[in-house]
Design an enzyme around this catalytic site. Structure first.
Site, PDB file in Angstrom:
ATOM      1  N   ASP A  42       0.812  -1.223   0.000  1.00 14.83           N
ATOM      2  CA  ASP A  42       0.000   0.000   0.000  1.00 14.83           C
ATOM      3  C   ASP A  42       0.842   1.268   0.000  1.00 14.83           C
ATOM      4  O   ASP A  42       0.313   2.375   0.089  1.00 14.83           O
ATOM      5  CB  ASP A  42      -0.951   0.009   1.198  1.00 14.83           C
ATOM      6  CG  ASP A  42      -0.211   0.088   2.535  1.00 14.83           C
ATOM      7  OD1 ASP A  42       1.028  -0.058   2.531  1.00 14.83           O
ATOM      8  OD2 ASP A  42      -0.869   0.299   3.569  1.00 14.83           O
ATOM      9  N   HIS A 135      18.268  27.046   2.784  1.00 12.35           N
ATOM     10  CA  HIS A 135      17.705  28.151   2.005  1.00 12.35           C
ATOM     11  C   HIS A 135      17.784  29.463   2.789  1.00 12.35           C
ATOM     12  O   HIS A 135      17.920  30.534   2.189  1.00 12.35           O
ATOM     13  CB  HIS A 135      16.255  27.836   1.641  1.00 12.35           C
ATOM     14  CG  HIS A 135      15.671  28.794   0.655  1.00 12.35           C
ATOM     15  ND1 HIS A 135      16.185  28.959  -0.618  1.00 12.35           N
ATOM     16  CD2 HIS A 135      14.613  29.656   0.749  1.00 12.35           C
ATOM     17  CE1 HIS A 135      15.477  29.864  -1.263  1.00 12.35           C
ATOM     18  NE2 HIS A 135      14.526  30.312  -0.453  1.00 12.35           N
ATOM     19  N   LYS A 197      14.666  41.573  -8.549  1.00 13.40           N
ATOM     20  CA  LYS A 197      13.540  40.866  -9.165  1.00 13.40           C
ATOM     21  C   LYS A 197      12.339  40.917  -8.238  1.00 13.40           C
ATOM     22  O   LYS A 197      12.448  41.213  -7.050  1.00 13.40           O
ATOM     23  CB  LYS A 197      13.908  39.408  -9.451  1.00 13.40           C
ATOM     24  CG  LYS A 197      14.002  38.536  -8.200  1.00 13.40           C
ATOM     25  CD  LYS A 197      14.211  37.078  -8.521  1.00 13.40           C
ATOM     26  CE  LYS A 197      14.170  36.252  -7.225  1.00 13.40           C
ATOM     27  NZ  LYS A 197      14.442  34.842  -7.417  1.00 13.40           N
TER      28      LYS A 197
END
Length: 316
Positions: A42, A135, A197
């Site tokens: 499963d 990050h 940006k």
């Protein structure tokens, strides 16, 4: 080797990046521990540790890259397995830390997934985390256990230094990567430029302006990751239009999702230099890509953790 109360260490890995785990274990002169990570019919993950880890300093190498949820669950279940087998200390070695981009509430009702994942790793039983180029640096503070944060930039800087390029400028693709770009510029003794940006929605960016002198210069765009490659490709095009000589790009984490490979292939970028924190399948490799290994620095860091050596001295 001696390390406080630990007289032995063992290295295990899930299915996320076996090649990197094998490279690290070969450098350390220690075979990977005997284990299997499979699934029930499963889809539930099943792990088996086939050797004793009692009292050992255990290292589990598992980046949480695509498929992110499966690889994260493999990491958590492996940690739980060795914890219940009485491992002395459990070190989660996560070359790429997924779910890191949602590191704060940018707008109402946002989750903070990087904190959630940190909670899961600690709840599973990890005693230490060893990772590379988060990050955002503040993610280290989401853990209540030691975090050794390695940096990939010196590997990239050394590569470009050996290329002997002149008139260099290191370009930060956004304001968040300025510190990373400045550190690389110091090593290569060159100036930096910044791409201004805006991001109207996730995985989309628009270039507004370039801050800095790039005309007639060889430009190296440095980022922590390349995901859909929109930011890198757009920045490269803007830089080239403003008179850059050649444009190179480099990043620690080659996420390369969606249209990334095609965008890089069609971009004005001359060479894309990446680190192997994430496995790169053959179909994603293109001629302009160069992949450098992080195995030596992880092997050295893991050795220093075991021997109670200094991690920071790796970057002196």
């Amino acid at each position: 080797m001696k390390s406080g109360c630990f007289t032995d260490y063992k290295i295990f890995t899930g299915n996320a990046h076996k090649q990197l785990a094998e490279e690290i274990s070969e450098i350390m002169g220690k075979p990977l521990g005997k284990s299997t990570v499979s699934t029930f019919s499963d889809g539930e993950i099943c792990t088996n540790i086939w050797e004793s880890v009692r009292g050992a300093d255990v290292y589990i190498i598992q980046p949480t890259c695509e498929p992110v949820n499966n690889n994260l669950m493999e990491l958590l279940i492996l940690i739980d397995a060795v914890k219940r087998a009485s491992a002395g200390r459990i070190n989660a070695v996560i070359p790429y830390y997924g779910y890191a981009r949602q590191d704060r509430k940018a707008k109402a009702r946002d989750p903070i997934t990087s904190k959630l994942v940190a909670n899961l790793i600690m709840a599973a039983g990890a005693d230490r985390v060893l990772t590379m180029d988060l990050h955002a640096n503040q993610i280290q503070g989401y853990f209540d256990i030691p975090v050794d944060h390695l940096v990939g930039m010196p590997i990239l800087a050394k590569y470009f230094k050996n290329k002997g390029l002149d008139n260099l400028v290191i370009v930060s693709p956004d304001h968040g990567s300025v510190t990373r770009a400045r550190n690389m510029a110091e090593i290569l003794d060159c100036p930096i430029a910044i791409v201004d940006k805006r991001r109207p929605e996730p995985n989309k960016s628009e270039i507004m302006n370039i801050i800095g002198d790039i005309e007639g210069k060889n430009c190296i765009i440095l980022d922590d990751m390349i995901d859909t490659a929109g930011t890198i490709a757009n920045a490269a095009a803007a830089i080239k239009d403003l008179g850059a000589k050649e444009v190179y790009a480099c990043a620690t984490h080659p996420v390369l999702s969606g249209p990334a490979v095609e965008r890089l292939k069609q971009s004005v970028i001359k060479e894309v230099v990446l680190l192997n924190t994430i496995p790169l399948p053959q179909e994603k490799l293109i001629d302009k890509m160069t992949v450098l290994s992080v195995a030596p620095i992880f092997a050295e860091a893991m050795t220093r953790v075991f021997t109670n050596g200094s991690i920071s001295k790796l970057f002196d």
